[in-house]
Design a protein around this motif. Sequence first.
Motif, PDB file in Angstrom:
ATOM      1  N   CYS A  52       0.845  -1.202   0.000  1.00 52.03           N
ATOM      2  CA  CYS A  52       0.000   0.000   0.000  1.00 52.03           C
ATOM      3  C   CYS A  52       0.876   1.246   0.000  1.00 52.03           C
ATOM      4  N   PRO A  53       0.694   2.142  -0.955  1.00 51.17           N
ATOM      5  CA  PRO A  53       1.559   3.322  -1.015  1.00 51.17           C
ATOM      6  C   PRO A  53       1.509   4.188   0.235  1.00 51.17           C
ATOM      7  N   VAL A  54       0.446   4.089   1.045  1.00 49.37           N
ATOM      8  CA  VAL A  54       0.438   4.858   2.292  1.00 49.37           C
ATOM      9  C   VAL A  54       0.453   3.940   3.516  1.00 49.37           C
ATOM     10  N   ASN A  55       0.784   2.658   3.281  1.00 47.22           N
ATOM     11  CA  ASN A  55       0.989   1.701   4.367  1.00 47.22           C
ATOM     12  C   ASN A  55      -0.159   1.623   5.360  1.00 47.22           C
ATOM     13  N   ARG A  75     -11.295   3.977  11.568  1.00 47.99           N
ATOM     14  CA  ARG A  75     -10.260   4.747  12.283  1.00 47.99           C
ATOM     15  C   ARG A  75      -8.875   4.245  11.896  1.00 47.99           C
ATOM     16  N   THR A  76      -8.734   2.945  11.802  1.00 47.55           N
ATOM     17  CA  THR A  76      -7.441   2.375  11.427  1.00 47.55           C
ATOM     18  C   THR A  76      -7.023   2.873  10.035  1.00 47.55           C
ATOM     19  N   ILE A  77      -7.953   2.824   9.110  1.00 48.41           N
ATOM     20  CA  ILE A  77      -7.618   3.260   7.745  1.00 48.41           C
ATOM     21  C   ILE A  77      -7.235   4.735   7.744  1.00 48.41           C
ATOM     22  N   LYS A  78      -8.023   5.522   8.470  1.00 44.01           N
ATOM     23  CA  LYS A  78      -7.818   6.973   8.419  1.00 44.01           C
ATOM     24  C   LYS A  78      -6.538   7.430   9.123  1.00 44.01           C
ATOM     25  N   GLU A  79      -5.901   6.503   9.851  1.00 46.49           N
ATOM     26  CA  GLU A  79      -4.591   6.882  10.408  1.00 46.49           C
ATOM     27  C   GLU A  79      -3.625   7.267   9.292  1.00 46.49           C
ATOM     28  N   THR A  80      -3.737   6.617   8.147  1.00 44.97           N
ATOM     29  CA  THR A  80      -2.795   6.925   7.070  1.00 44.97           C
ATOM     30  C   THR A  80      -3.452   7.309   5.750  1.00 44.97           C
ATOM     31  N   ASN A  81      -4.765   7.115   5.636  1.00 42.79           N
ATOM     32  CA  ASN A  81      -5.426   7.443   4.368  1.00 42.79           C
ATOM     33  C   ASN A  81      -6.595   8.378   4.626  1.00 42.79           C
TER      34      ASN A  81
END
Lengths: 468, 281
Positions: A52-55, A75-81
């Motif tokens: 994933c380009p934003v891990n 919430r987990t996804i939005k930590e980096t995306n």
Amino acid sequence: MIRPTQVPMREQDPKARVHNFEEVPFGYTPEEAVSEAERCLQCKRAPCIQGCPVNINIPKFIREIREGNFRAAIRTIKETNNLPAICGRVCPQETQCQAVCTLGKKYEPVAIGRLERFVADWEYEHGVELPEVGKPTGFRVAVVGSGPAGLTCAADLRRFGHAVTIFEALHEPGGVLMYGIPEFRLPKKIVRAEIENLLRMGVELRCNVVVGRTVTIDELFAQGYHAVFVGSGAGLPKFLGIPGENLIGIYSANEFLTRVNLMRAYLFPEYDTPIKIGKVVAVVGGGNVAMDAARTALRLGAERVVVLYRRTEAEMPARREEIHHAKEEGVEFEFLVNPVRFLDSSGRVSGVECIRMELGDPDESGRRRPIPIPGSNFVIPVDMVIVAIGNDPHPLVPRTTPGLATTKHGTVVADEDGRTSREGVFAGGDIVTGAATVISAMGAGKRAARAIHQYLLTKYGHAPVQGA
Amino acid sequence: MHLIRKKRVLGPNLVELEVEAPLIAAKAQPGQFVIIRLHEKGERIPLTLADWDKDRGTITLVAQMVGKTTHQLGLEYDEGDVIADVVGPLGNPSEIKFYGTVVCVGGGVGIAPIFPIARALKGAGNTVIGIVGARTKDLLFWLDRMEKVCHELHVTTDDGSFGQKGVVTEPLREILRTRKVEHIWAIGPAIMMKFATLTAQEFAVPITVSLNTIMVDGTGMCGGCRAEVQGESKFACVDGPEFDGTKVNWDLLLARLSTYKEEEKCALERYLAQVAEAARR
Ligand SMILES: Cc1cc2nc3c(=O)[nH]c(=O)nc-3n(C[C@H](O)[C@H](O)[C@H](O)COP(=O)(O)OP(=O)(O)OC[C@H]3O[C@@H](n4cnc5c(N)ncnc54)[C@H](O)[C@@H]3O)c2cc1C
Ligand code: FES
């Protein structure tokens, strides 16, 4: 027992959908999502995170879906995306996270993109949690362009507490998400909702400002901005440079898609912007843009749409899902052909002369280079052509910003974190990489926001600047 | 949102508007244009800047009512109304410097954009000869303003109702025959610019024209505005709008301008019928 195939996503019937602009896939139900999530092996190595380009922590959000804890998953996804509803729909997962999925070695990989989309849509329905805005720092940052790079950078800068103004050249924000990618693939209400969230976070948005014309970057600094992020995209359409390309009926994909998506020409004359649709439409190119143009032309009533691509299907850069959708809808493909000239019938295009190609040795991109076969020319009668062979970076900002270094391709030179040759000027997205992807633009915006934050603290110290 | 501060009818189907646009007024230079969109359902159309006032924060636009959008602007938009979007200043400015003697030709609604160019050229020390023309007397405007910025002004009407009878290329040819001219600017209908170019070529005098192509974004993003200049595709909005007239493929330009002829006609008829309907009620 693990289900070998992905839980299918229900879609609009191809026969019906070629007559409307509504989204094609419907998305998973909670039950479908949970059942797809159960396919994940939760392997320790988690190669998907690297893919994933934003891990995004993919195994974690999938586990949370499996547990029915959708709020935790988003919430987990939005930590980096920042834009999962968008990425879940348009990312080329098959070459990123899903390409390296351990399950994919034996069976179909986990449908990570569909799961991402599911939780993002779930959040829209159940209330979006806005990221917390940081304590005001007194610093002001200008963001040029409101595509995924600019939107992400702006949001993250607000989280750090900086005041942010986005300057956008068009009358509507969103960049390619708004004017390029069609409604049936990315509903505009999703893009608008993301922009609405940014405004609620206190980002100031100024449309109809062309940086380099209305105001220059130097003038922005003079007006008191402490840093500038350039996310102006790759918006300059390439043409083929062959005879006849300015005949009536030949469009760049950008013009065609902008007329339809941004200006709503499909509702002419209710909306004022016109569009001409041919009976037989040739689309030149093999990327997402070509697929979008071809499928849009069908929806506007073209009888036949033929995609002309100079390599084979295997080399097509478009997302697999879109090629599949295009075929289902009746788009035809001519592989290994290249246009050499357009035929003229009193100023309008009446045909495209092509030459057949064969594949030679691989080029720098690793793809086999197409070579013309002499004497293989043939003519396809068409009355409309859409050229979708890529875009060059927008030259206006570099041209009007002294000291901003560019490459020979016209892209802005920037390091991993977006630092350019000009102090205080950062850049990211297509303006740096050349036409790429939504997720890479988003990642660049995120890294630049962090670098800008660091830069401001280092340069001015931790104390907020008073009266700025 | 851009407030219309003043509106004046200049002639049949010809209106002048002063519109609030402080950022544009502060940066405007001769030869540049703006793109406007009247309302949510509107199209984006380019209009060349006719004048601007930094202190008032306004720009002046002159529109000829030809299609639906310009008719709507002329018929429905009054002082106190707002235009949804105005973006600019777009395009490259005219190359203003000392040339010596220059001729500025404005045909029809092209009188408006030629005015600031003539003014700047005079400011740069040139001897400015102005030529303005229209089909008939009622369509002439800004003669007083042109007189102020030109050392001499020639006026033509096709029907002879005012000034010299004939078209602008006639005084142009006369001037080029008898005087030494360093540079010509010509702005107006494409066909007029084409013939002005042919005239200039006869006397080997350089000529700059301003291409009024169809545009969408005006920032180089769509390529709809492309014209063939010296055999190459150029984007009028970012590479122009001004080009060396002798390098322009005029026939192609004229053809491309007619791309949406049927759609434009349909939109205008539909609109005028709506206006008539509203008036009846
Ligand atoms: C039709 C189409 C389909 C695509 N499909 C996919 C897909 O399925 N998946 C995927 O991952 N990627 C896809 N892409 C690519 C993806 O959209 C881009 O890589 C991404 O949008 C780049 O983001 P960005 O923020 O760098 O620039 P952009 O989205 O291009 O945004 C740049 C913004 O800056 C504005 N701007 C430019 N110059 C100025 C200026 N001087 N002053 C002010 N504003 C300015 C522009 O108007 C624009 O709004 C597609 C692209 C197109 C055209
Ligand atoms: S108007 Fe779109 S590129 Fe010029």
